[in-house]
Design a protein around this motif. Structure first.
Motif, PDB file in Angstrom:
ATOM      1  N   TYR A   1       0.915  -1.162   0.073  1.00 37.35           N
ATOM      2  CA  TYR A   1       0.055  -0.243   0.018  1.00 37.35           C
ATOM      3  C   TYR A   1       1.150   1.138  -0.042  1.00 37.35           C
ATOM      4  CZ  TYR A   1      -2.820   3.375   1.656  1.00 37.35           C
ATOM      5  OH  TYR A   1      -3.572   4.931   2.117  1.00 37.35           O
ATOM      6  N   ALA A   2       0.791   2.014  -0.971  1.00 37.00           N
ATOM      7  CA  ALA A   2       0.989   3.889  -1.186  1.00 37.00           C
ATOM      8  C   ALA A   2      -0.388   4.506  -0.709  1.00 37.00           C
ATOM      9  CB  ALA A   2       2.394   3.828  -1.684  1.00 37.00           C
ATOM     10  N   PRO A   3      -0.181   5.395  -0.114  1.00 40.36           N
ATOM     11  CA  PRO A   3      -1.105   6.433  -0.156  1.00 40.36           C
ATOM     12  C   PRO A   3      -1.017   6.831  -1.353  1.00 40.36           C
ATOM     13  CG  PRO A   3       0.213   6.657   1.849  1.00 40.36           C
ATOM     14  CD  PRO A   3       1.065   5.829   1.227  1.00 40.36           C
ATOM     15  N   GLU A   4      -2.425   7.784  -1.668  1.00 45.72           N
ATOM     16  CA  GLU A   4      -1.820   9.092  -2.716  1.00 45.72           C
ATOM     17  C   GLU A   4      -0.969  10.000  -2.239  1.00 45.72           C
ATOM     18  OE1 GLU A   4      -5.024  11.424  -5.494  1.00 45.72           O
ATOM     19  OE2 GLU A   4      -5.856   9.611  -4.754  1.00 45.72           O
ATOM     20  N   ARG A   5       0.191  10.400  -3.220  1.00 44.10           N
ATOM     21  CA  ARG A   5       0.716  11.845  -2.818  1.00 44.10           C
ATOM     22  C   ARG A   5       0.038  13.066  -3.340  1.00 44.10           C
ATOM     23  NH1 ARG A   5       4.149  11.601   0.875  1.00 44.10           N
ATOM     24  NH2 ARG A   5       5.328  13.274   0.097  1.00 44.10           N
ATOM     25  N   ARG A   6      -0.147  14.322  -2.829  1.00 41.76           N
ATOM     26  CA  ARG A   6      -1.184  14.998  -1.979  1.00 41.76           C
ATOM     27  C   ARG A   6      -0.239  16.179  -1.972  1.00 41.76           C
ATOM     28  NH1 ARG A   6      -6.749  13.595   0.682  1.00 41.76           N
ATOM     29  NH2 ARG A   6      -7.339  11.452  -1.594  1.00 41.76           N
TER      30      ARG A   6
ATOM     31  N   GLU B   1       4.044  19.949   6.446  1.00 36.71           N
ATOM     32  CA  GLU B   1       2.234  19.678   6.165  1.00 36.71           C
ATOM     33  C   GLU B   1       1.672  20.976   5.259  1.00 36.71           C
ATOM     34  OE1 GLU B   1       2.059  16.111   6.548  1.00 36.71           O
ATOM     35  OE2 GLU B   1       3.930  15.884   6.806  1.00 36.71           O
ATOM     36  N   THR B   2       2.255  21.700   5.297  1.00 34.50           N
ATOM     37  CA  THR B   2       1.325  22.683   5.174  1.00 34.50           C
ATOM     38  C   THR B   2       2.425  23.931   3.908  1.00 34.50           C
ATOM     39  OG1 THR B   2      -0.300  24.652   5.852  1.00 34.50           O
ATOM     40  CG2 THR B   2       1.950  24.223   7.515  1.00 34.50           C
ATOM     41  N   GLU B   3       1.307  24.011   3.664  1.00 27.47           N
ATOM     42  CA  GLU B   3       1.460  25.212   2.704  1.00 27.47           C
ATOM     43  C   GLU B   3       1.596  26.550   3.629  1.00 27.47           C
ATOM     44  OE1 GLU B   3       2.952  25.025  -0.722  1.00 27.47           O
ATOM     45  OE2 GLU B   3       2.851  23.653   0.515  1.00 27.47           O
ATOM     46  N   ALA B   4       1.005  26.886   4.549  1.00 22.38           N
ATOM     47  CA  ALA B   4       1.137  27.964   5.803  1.00 22.38           C
ATOM     48  C   ALA B   4       1.678  27.922   6.389  1.00 22.38           C
ATOM     49  CB  ALA B   4      -1.102  27.775   5.813  1.00 22.38           C
ATOM     50  N   SER B   5       1.717  29.242   7.093  1.00 21.24           N
ATOM     51  CA  SER B   5       1.928  29.117   8.462  1.00 21.24           C
ATOM     52  C   SER B   5       2.467  27.893   9.049  1.00 21.24           C
ATOM     53  CB  SER B   5       1.690  30.592   9.030  1.00 21.24           C
ATOM     54  OG  SER B   5       0.814  30.325   9.820  1.00 21.24           O
ATOM     55  N   CYS B   6       3.314  28.057  10.033  1.00 18.03           N
ATOM     56  CA  CYS B   6       3.606  26.899  10.886  1.00 18.03           C
ATOM     57  C   CYS B   6       4.392  27.499  12.150  1.00 18.03           C
ATOM     58  CB  CYS B   6       4.275  25.563  10.624  1.00 18.03           C
ATOM     59  SG  CYS B   6       4.565  24.619  11.746  1.00 18.03           S
ATOM     60  N   ILE B   7       3.728  27.017  13.000  1.00 15.31           N
ATOM     61  CA  ILE B   7       3.985  27.767  14.416  1.00 15.31           C
ATOM     62  C   ILE B   7       4.820  27.337  14.949  1.00 15.31           C
ATOM     63  CG2 ILE B   7       4.077  29.519  16.577  1.00 15.31           C
ATOM     64  CD1 ILE B   7       2.308  30.986  14.506  1.00 15.31           C
ATOM     65  N   VAL B   8       6.023  26.876  15.960  1.00 17.46           N
ATOM     66  CA  VAL B   8       5.904  26.147  17.523  1.00 17.46           C
ATOM     67  C   VAL B   8       6.000  27.273  18.584  1.00 17.46           C
ATOM     68  CG1 VAL B   8       7.604  24.839  18.159  1.00 17.46           C
ATOM     69  CG2 VAL B   8       7.386  24.536  16.029  1.00 17.46           C
ATOM     70  N   ARG B   9       5.234  26.900  19.331  1.00 17.35           N
ATOM     71  CA  ARG B   9       5.450  27.705  20.486  1.00 17.35           C
ATOM     72  C   ARG B   9       6.004  26.325  22.149  1.00 17.35           C
ATOM     73  NH1 ARG B   9       2.891  31.836  19.981  1.00 17.35           N
ATOM     74  NH2 ARG B   9       1.248  32.427  18.471  1.00 17.35           N
TER      75      ARG B   9
END
Length: 101
Positions: A11-16, A45-53
């Protein structure tokens, strides 16, 4: 049963592409299991912002800093909701907005 094992092995998940939704990752400064570098990996994992707190404490930092974490979460949710300013005009559009949030 062999077919089940074969399916699991092949099994290989569809790449999105990564969704365009903001991510905020929380962690404890003294956590030996998950550090800031691990949390920053969510950026891919995102095209938007990623903030680490990071908060004082170990893996269970929330136990000793629940009020601070809750305040940060409230701020992050308000910020995300304010960014989603376009009102939905029907239920399908609302469901799509929730899925993409």
């Amino acid at each position: 049963m062999r077919a089940d094992f074969r399916a699991c092995e092949t099994y290989a998940p569809e790449r999105r592409g990564a969704p365009s939704v903001p991510i905020v990752a929380y962690g404890g400064l003294d956590d030996v299991e998950v550090d800031a570098t691990d949390l920053r990996a969510w950026r891919k994992e995102t095209e938007a912002s990623c903030i680490v707190r990071m908060f004082p404490g170990n893996h269970f930092y929330i136990r000793d800093h629940a009020v601070t974490v809750a305040a940060a979460l409230q701020l992050d949710l308000r910020t995300a909701l304010a960014a989603a300013t376009r009102p939905c005009t029907d239920n399908r559009e609302a469901a799509e907005a929730i899925r993409n949030f």
